[in-house]
Design a protein around this motif. Structure first.
Motif, PDB file in Angstrom:
ATOM      1  N   SER A 142       0.821  -1.198   0.000  1.00  0.00           N
ATOM      2  CA  SER A 142       0.000   0.000   0.000  1.00  0.00           C
ATOM      3  C   SER A 142       0.862   1.257   0.000  1.00  0.00           C
ATOM      4  O   SER A 142       0.587   2.215  -0.733  1.00  0.00           O
ATOM      5  CB  SER A 142      -0.919  -0.007   1.234  1.00  0.00           C
ATOM      6  OG  SER A 142      -1.690   1.174   1.292  1.00  0.00           O
ATOM      7  N   LEU A 143       1.922   1.243   0.825  1.00  0.00           N
ATOM      8  CA  LEU A 143       2.823   2.398   0.878  1.00  0.00           C
ATOM      9  C   LEU A 143       3.499   2.635  -0.467  1.00  0.00           C
ATOM     10  O   LEU A 143       3.738   3.778  -0.854  1.00  0.00           O
ATOM     11  CB  LEU A 143       3.878   2.184   1.971  1.00  0.00           C
ATOM     12  CG  LEU A 143       3.387   2.283   3.423  1.00  0.00           C
ATOM     13  CD1 LEU A 143       4.490   1.868   4.382  1.00  0.00           C
ATOM     14  CD2 LEU A 143       2.905   3.695   3.737  1.00  0.00           C
ATOM     15  N   ALA A 144       3.811   1.539  -1.149  1.00  0.00           N
ATOM     16  CA  ALA A 144       4.499   1.655  -2.438  1.00  0.00           C
ATOM     17  C   ALA A 144       3.582   2.134  -3.552  1.00  0.00           C
ATOM     18  O   ALA A 144       4.052   2.620  -4.576  1.00  0.00           O
ATOM     19  CB  ALA A 144       5.111   0.310  -2.818  1.00  0.00           C
ATOM     20  N   ASN A 151      -3.581   9.579   0.242  1.00  0.00           N
ATOM     21  CA  ASN A 151      -3.982   8.157   0.183  1.00  0.00           C
ATOM     22  C   ASN A 151      -4.588   7.759  -1.155  1.00  0.00           C
ATOM     23  O   ASN A 151      -5.249   6.719  -1.265  1.00  0.00           O
ATOM     24  CB  ASN A 151      -4.959   7.802   1.309  1.00  0.00           C
ATOM     25  CG  ASN A 151      -4.274   7.752   2.660  1.00  0.00           C
ATOM     26  OD1 ASN A 151      -3.142   7.292   2.768  1.00  0.00           O
ATOM     27  ND2 ASN A 151      -4.940   8.240   3.687  1.00  0.00           N
ATOM     28  N   LEU A 152      -4.366   8.576  -2.177  1.00  0.00           N
ATOM     29  CA  LEU A 152      -4.752   8.195  -3.532  1.00  0.00           C
ATOM     30  C   LEU A 152      -3.603   7.417  -4.171  1.00  0.00           C
ATOM     31  O   LEU A 152      -2.511   7.312  -3.602  1.00  0.00           O
ATOM     32  CB  LEU A 152      -5.055   9.446  -4.357  1.00  0.00           C
ATOM     33  CG  LEU A 152      -6.199  10.335  -3.871  1.00  0.00           C
ATOM     34  CD1 LEU A 152      -6.310  11.572  -4.758  1.00  0.00           C
ATOM     35  CD2 LEU A 152      -7.522   9.592  -3.833  1.00  0.00           C
ATOM     36  N   LEU A 205      -9.124  17.835  -1.199  1.00  0.00           N
ATOM     37  CA  LEU A 205      -9.412  17.566  -2.612  1.00  0.00           C
ATOM     38  C   LEU A 205      -9.313  16.073  -2.897  1.00  0.00           C
ATOM     39  O   LEU A 205     -10.159  15.499  -3.601  1.00  0.00           O
ATOM     40  CB  LEU A 205      -8.451  18.342  -3.508  1.00  0.00           C
ATOM     41  CG  LEU A 205      -8.615  18.117  -5.017  1.00  0.00           C
ATOM     42  CD1 LEU A 205     -10.042  18.399  -5.467  1.00  0.00           C
ATOM     43  CD2 LEU A 205      -7.632  18.971  -5.798  1.00  0.00           C
ATOM     44  N   GLY A 206      -8.291  15.431  -2.340  1.00  0.00           N
ATOM     45  CA  GLY A 206      -8.153  13.980  -2.520  1.00  0.00           C
ATOM     46  C   GLY A 206      -9.352  13.235  -1.984  1.00  0.00           C
ATOM     47  O   GLY A 206      -9.877  12.303  -2.629  1.00  0.00           O
ATOM     48  N   ILE A 219      -8.013   6.969  -9.500  1.00  0.00           N
ATOM     49  CA  ILE A 219      -7.839   8.341  -9.018  1.00  0.00           C
ATOM     50  C   ILE A 219      -6.462   8.456  -8.379  1.00  0.00           C
ATOM     51  O   ILE A 219      -6.109   7.656  -7.504  1.00  0.00           O
ATOM     52  CB  ILE A 219      -8.927   8.714  -7.998  1.00  0.00           C
ATOM     53  CG1 ILE A 219     -10.316   8.442  -8.591  1.00  0.00           C
ATOM     54  CG2 ILE A 219      -8.796  10.155  -7.559  1.00  0.00           C
ATOM     55  CD1 ILE A 219     -11.449   8.617  -7.597  1.00  0.00           C
ATOM     56  N   SER A 220      -5.694   9.446  -8.788  1.00  0.00           N
ATOM     57  CA  SER A 220      -4.337   9.565  -8.257  1.00  0.00           C
ATOM     58  C   SER A 220      -3.947  11.018  -8.052  1.00  0.00           C
ATOM     59  O   SER A 220      -4.469  11.933  -8.704  1.00  0.00           O
ATOM     60  CB  SER A 220      -3.332   8.898  -9.203  1.00  0.00           C
ATOM     61  OG  SER A 220      -3.080   9.731 -10.325  1.00  0.00           O
ATOM     62  N   ARG A 221      -3.035  11.183  -7.108  1.00  0.00           N
ATOM     63  CA  ARG A 221      -2.303  12.445  -7.038  1.00  0.00           C
ATOM     64  C   ARG A 221      -1.039  12.206  -7.845  1.00  0.00           C
ATOM     65  O   ARG A 221      -0.163  11.440  -7.451  1.00  0.00           O
ATOM     66  CB  ARG A 221      -1.968  12.818  -5.603  1.00  0.00           C
ATOM     67  CG  ARG A 221      -1.205  14.148  -5.507  1.00  0.00           C
ATOM     68  CD  ARG A 221      -0.722  14.415  -4.094  1.00  0.00           C
ATOM     69  NE  ARG A 221       0.093  15.639  -4.050  1.00  0.00           N
ATOM     70  CZ  ARG A 221       0.964  15.904  -3.086  1.00  0.00           C
ATOM     71  NH1 ARG A 221       1.140  15.048  -2.084  1.00  0.00           N
ATOM     72  NH2 ARG A 221       1.655  17.024  -3.105  1.00  0.00           N
TER      73      ARG A 221
END
Length: 306
Positions: A142-144, A151-152, A205-206, A219-221
């Motif tokens: 998850s961290l990777a 958290n996106l 926003l995320g 969905i990503s940052r």
């Protein structure tokens, strides 16, 4: 010739030297011999067991296993190795035992019993350790793959999943929309109100994007104040409607009591688009939206904005 009594005495003496239980039953499952292990380690006296059915020391579940599986196995194969049974010791405490057994032509069964309490404890510890390692592996995964602040999905994971989604859409002949979302005047927010306020805006926003998006959307940052959304099975009309609603939702995020605005660049896939193609198109469209006054959606290849 040595007497039978002497031979039995020797056999008994030899069996008493082992740090394991030795037990003999006859064809009727009656116990006819136990070694000293039962008294010294399991707290059974010899006369409490000899002459009794072996069921006396077996738990209810072990009796069922004994009758339905262990005895038939012995009768068929003559031996049985490393079976697990639960027995009662002389104090009524359940003890897990590993059983090895062999039957002779007279129907007598010679049992070896090994206390497997520590083995079961070790097994439980190994299971718990494995579960902990699996949890840690999931956390590392998850961290990777996620952005720490929002958290996106992070940039690398977005690139990977988007490629897979495009391949799937190509097979199913469904269109895909890609949105590049850039916060308007974000540098001014950081410079005026500080980076903590900027981080708050990114987090909110995320959360807004994640709450509004569908479960199948990616969905990503993607970096800094830039966010990406990939919408599977979405045409131009559906994507434009999505963007309209998105502008309204994002306006609920306030800085100095003023709504946050975003510029959105949008493109729709065709059968030959790669992720790099789509990103380049949507990225160009967002720059066009910025140049036309911000707080709007620009469709790639279209002079009109929303």
């Amino acid at each position: 010739m040595k007497s039978i009594k002497t031979e039995n005495k020797r056999a008994s003496y030899s069996a008493d030297c082992f740090l394991s239980g030795a037990l003999i039953t006859d064809s009727k499952n009656t116990i006819i011999y136990v070694n000293s292990y039962f008294e010294e380690h399991l707290y059974w006296k010899s006369d409490e067991l000899v002459g009794q059915n072996i069921n006396k020391i077996l738990t209810k579940s072990s009796r069922i296993f004994f009758q339905s599986y262990l005895i038939p196995t012995l009768l068929h194969e003559k031996t049985s190795e490393e079976m697990q049974l639960i027995i009662f010791n002389g104090q009524g405490i359940k003890i897990p035992m590993t059983i090895n057994a062999q039957i002779n032509e007279e129907g007598k069964v010679f049992w070896s019993l090994y206390n497997s309490s520590k083995q079961d404890q070790l097994y439980d510890e190994l299971i718990k350790t494995r579960e902990k390692l699996e949890e840690q592996a999931e956390e590392l995964k998850s961290l990777a793959s996620t952005d720490e602040l929002t958290n996106l999905l992070n940039r690398r994971e977005m690139n990977y999943r988007s490629t897979l989604l495009l391949e799937q859409s190509l097979r199913s002949k469904q269109s895909v929309a890609l949105l590049v979302i850039d916060i308007d005047n974000f540098k001014l927010i950081n410079d005026t109100f500080g980076h903590l306020e900027g981080d708050r805006v990114l987090k909110e926003l995320g959360q807004a994007l994640k709450s509004f998006g569908r479960q199948t959307d990616l969905i990503s940052r993607y970096g800094g104040e830039e966010f990406l959304i990939m919408l599977p099975d979405t045409d131009k009309k559906g994507a434009l409607l999505f963007c309209n609603r998105l502008h309204a939702i994002i306006a609920d995020i306030l800085v100095d009591n003023k709504p946050v605005t975003v510029s959105i660049g949008m493109t729709i896939s065709n059968t030959i688009n790669t992720f790099i193609d789509l990103f380049t198109q949507a990225d160009n469209a967002v720059y066009q939206a910025k140049s036309l006054g911000k707080n709007r959606t620009q469709l790639f290849g279209d002079d009109n904005t929303i």
